[in-house]
Design an enzyme around this catalytic site. Structure first.
Site, PDB file in Angstrom:
ATOM      1  N   GLN A  36      -1.402 -20.556 -21.866  1.00  7.25           N
ATOM      2  CA  GLN A  36      -2.374 -21.610 -22.132  1.00  7.25           C
ATOM      3  C   GLN A  36      -3.463 -21.157 -23.109  1.00  7.25           C
ATOM      4  O   GLN A  36      -3.662 -19.972 -23.332  1.00  7.25           O
ATOM      5  CB  GLN A  36      -3.022 -22.067 -20.826  1.00  7.25           C
ATOM      6  CG  GLN A  36      -2.088 -22.858 -19.931  1.00  7.25           C
ATOM      7  CD  GLN A  36      -2.817 -23.447 -18.743  1.00  7.25           C
ATOM      8  OE1 GLN A  36      -2.843 -22.857 -17.677  1.00  7.25           O
ATOM      9  NE2 GLN A  36      -3.408 -24.614 -18.915  1.00  7.25           N
ATOM     10  N   ASP A  67       1.700 -22.440 -18.711  1.00  4.64           N
ATOM     11  CA  ASP A  67       2.477 -21.518 -17.884  1.00  4.64           C
ATOM     12  C   ASP A  67       2.212 -21.662 -16.386  1.00  4.64           C
ATOM     13  O   ASP A  67       3.151 -21.637 -15.579  1.00  4.64           O
ATOM     14  CB  ASP A  67       2.260 -20.069 -18.332  1.00  4.64           C
ATOM     15  CG  ASP A  67       0.799 -19.662 -18.456  1.00  4.64           C
ATOM     16  OD1 ASP A  67      -0.091 -20.479 -18.163  1.00  4.64           O
ATOM     17  OD2 ASP A  67       0.547 -18.508 -18.865  1.00  4.64           O
TER      18      ASP A  67
END
Length: 463
Positions: free
Chosen positions: A71, A232
């Site tokens: 991210q 993720d």
């Protein structure tokens, strides 16, 4: 057999799983490393993705694919679709001052209300402000901003710089999902907050279209359906099939504690990020910068591998005879102390032993995550069990100490690539319109037996 693929483009590597769409059974997998560092040329991620596909036997028989990725990473593109500068990753803390500036201008309460988060150095908005302040010529050229999974999905579909991609630089074809968008600090319940985005970068630009969890981004030039993708942590929650009441504690490069909830979270302290998940729910989350690397550095200090580190730790009593490690080796995100350093305390001639140091390292790592669990619970989140994942979760000492630190039952799923698995589940969802109910295999179930001395002395040392 119908096959789907999931990708985890993480900080350290690109991992690919190919699964039977009907049963979830693993058919084959592949992997390729990523370069180290906190800023990376996205071209390296694209090359690793192609290498991982080859390592997994190719995609010729795959019907759908989704990409999950680390991210927050800032990818800035010019009008020709070219990357302007290396991407700044989530763990690049140079934008800490930019985060403070944005909070001072907007207010923490307002940020939390509008986006569910309060800026810290990890978030994309702070990196855009850093770019505006430190590299204004580069900032002025920005025509679009994407996150790692957004950019890889765009490239998979055939888009990219002219001469390097079949379909060229169509910036309007960039897509993302709710989970990754929620980590930017310029997206919230009402979609993109353009005022906050412009405040960060200095001007407006193309932002990826936000897709629904079961929506397809399009197809590859070879006709493979491409799912929305995810951040993720949201992908890991989907890969674990986590539900309300579950809290995931992940020990990877970073440490994360996140829960699946129906209600939105807006924490003006900034401790808990009110992210979205990959199913339409919410994913309140805390993250620590120091996780598995705490074990790496301690094992290196003692001259042992991780197995021996665990054996040594189990020789020591709970609380490591008073030795405490506060493991802020590279600053910390929770609590937000980007310039902090680590410290050992409580050392005496009697407890400065290899076993006490090993035990203190594991306890310090887990106490930092337990503080995060308390913060998530403080937002009204109910906790019925802890799902412990990541490479370190396979260490018997980590499991043993986790049951003494966390005040809920600890479930250890079998080792797996749960981020990539979540992406594979999402690919199946986009392909069939139905969220798959693949089974989760469990390796261990540990009864919670909290040992108060561990967290009590850690709290004193941390203060």
């Amino acid at each position: 057999m119908s096959l789907v693929a999931g990708v985890d483009s993480s900080t350290q590597a690109c991992k690919v799983v190919i699964r039977d769409a009907a049963t979830g059974a693993l058919v084959r997998s592949g992997r390729a490393p990523h370069p180290a560092g906190t800023e990376v040329d996205p071209a390296a991620w694209w090359a690793a993705l192609l290498t991982a596909f080859a390592d997994a036997g190719g995609l010729d028989d795959v019907e759908a694919i989704s990409v999950a990725g680390q991210q927050h990473g800032m990818i800035v593109l010019d009008a020709e679709g070219r990357v302007i500068r290396d991407a700044l990753l989530w763990n690049d803390t140079r934008s800490a001052r930019a985060a403070r500036d944005l909070i001072a201008e907007v207010g923490a309460d307002d940020y939390a209300r509008r986006t569910g988060v309060v800026p810290v150095a990890s978030f994309t908005a702070t990196k855009l402000r850093w770019l505006r302040d430190e590299e204004p010529d580069a900032a002025a050229r920005v025509a679009a901003v994407a996150l790692p999974h957004d950019w890889l999905t765009w490239r998979l579909r055939g888009f990219g710089p002219a001469g390097e991609s079949p379909l060229g630089p169509v910036l309007g074809e960039l897509t993302t999902d709710r989970s990754d968008a929620s980590g930017t600090a310029y997206w919230g319940p009402n979609g993109y907050d353009r005022e906050l985005f412009v405040r960060a970068l200095g001007h407006d630009a193309v932002l990826p279209r936000v897709l629904a969890p079961d929506e397809a981004a399009g197809r590859t030039p070879d006709g493979i359906l491409v799912g929305a993708g995810a951040g993720d942590n949201a992908a890991a929650a989907l890969g674990l099939d986590a539900a309300p009441g579950d809290v995931v504690v992940s020990i990877g490069t970073s440490g994360t504690v996140f829960a699946v909830t129906d209600a939105a979270v807006a924490d003006p302290s900034g401790t808990v990020a009110g992210f979205a998940d990959a199913t339409g729910r919410r994913l309140p989350l805390i993250a620590t910068l120091n996780a598995a690397r705490v074990l790496d550095v301690t094992a290196g200090l003692l001259g042992v591998d991780h197995d021996e580190l665990g054996r040594l730790a189990l020789e020591a009593e709970p609380g490591a005879s008073g030795a405490v490690l506060v493991p802020y080796f590279e600053g910390e995100r929770t609590p937000n102390l980007p310039e902090a350093t680590a410290s050992f305390s409580g050392l005496t001639l009697a407890n400065t032993t290899r076993s006490s140091i090993a035990r203190a390292a594991i306890e310090g790592l887990l106490c930092g995550l337990a503080d995060g669990l308390d913060a998530v619970r403080g937002q009204g989140v109910e906790v019925s069990r802890v799902l412990l994942i990541g490479g370190a979760a396979q260490n018997p000492a980590v499991r043993h100490v986790a049951a003494q630190v966390f005040d809920a039952p600890v479930i250890v799923p079998v080792p797996g690539e749960y981020v990539a698995d979540g992406a594979a589940r999402q690919a199946r969802w986009a392909l069939t319109g139905e969220r798959p109910a693949w089974p989760l295999e469990v390796d261990a179930e540990l009864e919670s037996r909290p040992c108060g001395v561990i967290r009590e002395q850690y709290a004193r040392a941390r203060a």
